[in-house]
Motif scaffolding. Structure first.
Motif, PDB file in Angstrom:
ATOM      1  N   UNK A 101       0.848  -1.198   0.000  1.00 12.96           N
ATOM      2  CA  UNK A 101       0.000   0.000   0.000  1.00 12.96           C
ATOM      3  C   UNK A 101       0.876   1.238   0.000  1.00 12.96           C
ATOM      4  N   UNK A 102       0.505   2.196  -0.819  1.00 14.16           N
ATOM      5  CA  UNK A 102       1.172   3.487  -0.794  1.00 14.16           C
ATOM      6  C   UNK A 102       0.261   4.545  -1.374  1.00 14.16           C
ATOM      7  N   UNK A 103      -0.002   5.569  -0.617  1.00  9.84           N
ATOM      8  CA  UNK A 103      -0.745   6.752  -1.060  1.00  9.84           C
ATOM      9  C   UNK A 103      -2.063   6.372  -1.735  1.00  9.84           C
ATOM     10  N   UNK A 104      -2.723   5.378  -1.180  1.00 13.30           N
ATOM     11  CA  UNK A 104      -4.031   5.009  -1.694  1.00 13.30           C
ATOM     12  C   UNK A 104      -4.023   3.934  -2.753  1.00 13.30           C
ATOM     13  N   UNK A 105      -2.849   3.494  -3.169  1.00 14.23           N
ATOM     14  CA  UNK A 105      -2.722   2.469  -4.203  1.00 14.23           C
ATOM     15  C   UNK A 105      -2.323   1.134  -3.580  1.00 14.23           C
ATOM     16  N   UNK A 106      -2.834   0.058  -4.149  1.00 11.53           N
ATOM     17  CA  UNK A 106      -2.555  -1.294  -3.656  1.00 11.53           C
ATOM     18  C   UNK A 106      -2.003  -2.163  -4.784  1.00 11.53           C
ATOM     19  N   UNK A 107      -1.038  -3.012  -4.443  1.00 11.66           N
ATOM     20  CA  UNK A 107      -0.551  -3.996  -5.403  1.00 11.66           C
ATOM     21  C   UNK A 107       0.056  -5.154  -4.622  1.00 11.66           C
ATOM     22  N   UNK A 108       0.142  -6.337  -5.261  1.00 14.86           N
ATOM     23  CA  UNK A 108       0.682  -7.521  -4.599  1.00 14.86           C
ATOM     24  C   UNK A 108       2.202  -7.592  -4.794  1.00 14.86           C
ATOM     25  N   UNK A 109       2.917  -7.521  -3.668  1.00 15.85           N
ATOM     26  CA  UNK A 109       4.369  -7.602  -3.700  1.00 15.85           C
ATOM     27  C   UNK A 109       4.928  -7.689  -2.286  1.00 15.85           C
TER      28      UNK A 109
ATOM     29  N   UNK B  30     -10.369   4.248 -12.732  1.00 18.31           N
ATOM     30  CA  UNK B  30      -9.453   5.369 -12.431  1.00 18.31           C
ATOM     31  C   UNK B  30      -8.046   4.941 -12.842  1.00 18.31           C
ATOM     32  N   UNK B  31      -7.109   4.944 -11.905  1.00 21.47           N
ATOM     33  CA  UNK B  31      -5.738   4.500 -12.206  1.00 21.47           C
ATOM     34  C   UNK B  31      -5.350   3.287 -11.363  1.00 21.47           C
ATOM     35  N   UNK B  32      -6.374   2.556 -10.870  1.00 26.87           N
ATOM     36  CA  UNK B  32      -6.120   1.415 -10.007  1.00 26.87           C
ATOM     37  C   UNK B  32      -5.776   0.180 -10.847  1.00 26.87           C
ATOM     38  N   UNK B  33      -4.639   0.263 -11.528  1.00 28.08           N
ATOM     39  CA  UNK B  33      -4.243  -0.767 -12.477  1.00 28.08           C
ATOM     40  C   UNK B  33      -2.773  -1.102 -12.257  1.00 28.08           C
ATOM     41  N   UNK B  34      -2.483  -2.383 -12.093  1.00 27.36           N
ATOM     42  CA  UNK B  34      -1.117  -2.860 -11.898  1.00 27.36           C
ATOM     43  C   UNK B  34      -0.717  -3.802 -13.023  1.00 27.36           C
ATOM     44  N   UNK B  35       0.567  -3.851 -13.305  1.00 25.57           N
ATOM     45  CA  UNK B  35       1.120  -4.779 -14.302  1.00 25.57           C
ATOM     46  C   UNK B  35       2.134  -5.706 -13.639  1.00 25.57           C
ATOM     47  N   UNK B  47       5.549  -4.857 -11.889  1.00 24.55           N
ATOM     48  CA  UNK B  47       6.354  -3.932 -12.686  1.00 24.55           C
ATOM     49  C   UNK B  47       5.886  -2.496 -12.477  1.00 24.55           C
ATOM     50  N   UNK B  48       4.586  -2.307 -12.588  1.00 28.68           N
ATOM     51  CA  UNK B  48       3.957  -0.987 -12.578  1.00 28.68           C
ATOM     52  C   UNK B  48       2.766  -1.037 -11.623  1.00 28.68           C
ATOM     53  N   UNK B  49       2.608  -0.006 -10.802  1.00 30.57           N
ATOM     54  CA  UNK B  49       1.394   0.122  -9.988  1.00 30.57           C
ATOM     55  C   UNK B  49       0.778   1.498 -10.235  1.00 30.57           C
ATOM     56  N   UNK B  53       3.198   4.139 -12.287  1.00 28.31           N
ATOM     57  CA  UNK B  53       4.322   4.243 -11.348  1.00 28.31           C
ATOM     58  C   UNK B  53       5.210   3.012 -11.441  1.00 28.31           C
ATOM     59  N   UNK B  54       6.489   3.249 -11.725  1.00 23.70           N
ATOM     60  CA  UNK B  54       7.448   2.162 -11.873  1.00 23.70           C
ATOM     61  C   UNK B  54       7.835   1.639 -10.496  1.00 23.70           C
ATOM     62  N   UNK B  55       7.668   0.337 -10.292  1.00 22.04           N
ATOM     63  CA  UNK B  55       8.026  -0.240  -8.998  1.00 22.04           C
ATOM     64  C   UNK B  55       9.539  -0.201  -8.821  1.00 22.04           C
TER      65      UNK B  55
END
Lengths: 121, 107
Positions: A101-109, B30-35, B47-49, B53-55
């Motif tokens: 989680x960062x600044x409202x964004x979520x991703x799996x890692x 919106x921009x709630x998209x990850x790669x 790769x991208x969140x 945004x580059x991880x």
């Protein structure tokens, strides 16, 4: 460096319960803003199963909700997945992952290496 | 559920090529998209969140763009280690869903 490792039986009988544990190393599982999840993959297809948020809230995929439970054991720095009443359709590679989680964004890692679970008699 | 559709499903390319993969959401995310990138027998890696945004630690030849329903992953100069399968994922709403994947292989 945070690392995750899945463990559990590789073979489960139909109608049985799939139980997996994800061991977390490199940091405390109880860190603030740390959220934990399970994802599975059958040939090429990724499917989100469940997430446990640091708030204590849990969310499940509606397609599995009646059969699945995610829980966290802070004393062991682990979290787990239980899936009841399994069928052959539940045969998949199961991954655990942190939902970053960062600044409202979520991703799996990061993700664990994955463990293959086969449902068969 | 929000459906994520990637195109193409597979593509063949050569080292040095510019590669573009598209992901379309069935509704505004919106921009709630990850790669993610996945190599055979390995777990996916982000790769991208947040669409663009580059991880940390990901080479700058990878970039993402888009918002709303249409998104793109671009690899500006394909390297040997980039041959893999790429997935998009929406984190806008539960259940989080993934695209079906795009396999990038040698031409």
């Amino acid at each position: 460096q945070l690392q995750l490792q899945e463990s559990g039986p590789g073979l489960v009988k139909p109608s049985g319960t799939l139980s997996l544990v994800c061991s977390v190393s490199g940091d405390s599982i109880n860190g603030s803003r740390y959220n934990w999840g399970w994802i599975r993959q059958s040939p090429g297809k990724l499917e989100w199963i469940a997430t446990h948020y640091s708030s204590g809230n849990t969310y499940y995929n509606p397609s599995l909700k009646s059969r699945v439970t995610i829980s966290v054991d802070t004393s062991k720095n682990q979290f787990s997945l239980k899936l009841n009443s399994v069928t052959a359709a539940d045969t998949s590679v199961y991954y655990c992952a942190r939902l970053a989680y960062s600044r409202g964004w979520y991703w799996f890692d990061p993700w664990g290496q994955g463990t293959l679970v086969t449902v068969s008699s | 559920d929000i459906q994520m559709t990637q195109s193409p499903s597979s593509l063949s390319a050569s080292v040095g090529d510019r590669v573009t993969i598209t992901c379309r959401a069935s509704q505004n995310i919106d921009k709630f998209l990850n790669w993610y990138q996945q190599k055979p027998g390995k777990a996916p890696k982000v790769l991208i969140y947040a669409a663009s945004s580059l991880h940390s630690g990901v080479p700058s030849r990878f970039s993402g763009s888009g918002s709303g329903t249409d998104f793109t992953l671009t690899i500006t100069s394909l390297q040997p280690e980039d041959f893999a399968t790429y997935y998009c994922q929406q984190s806008y709403s539960t259940p989080q869903t993934f695209g079906q994947g795009t396999n990038v292989d040698f031409k």
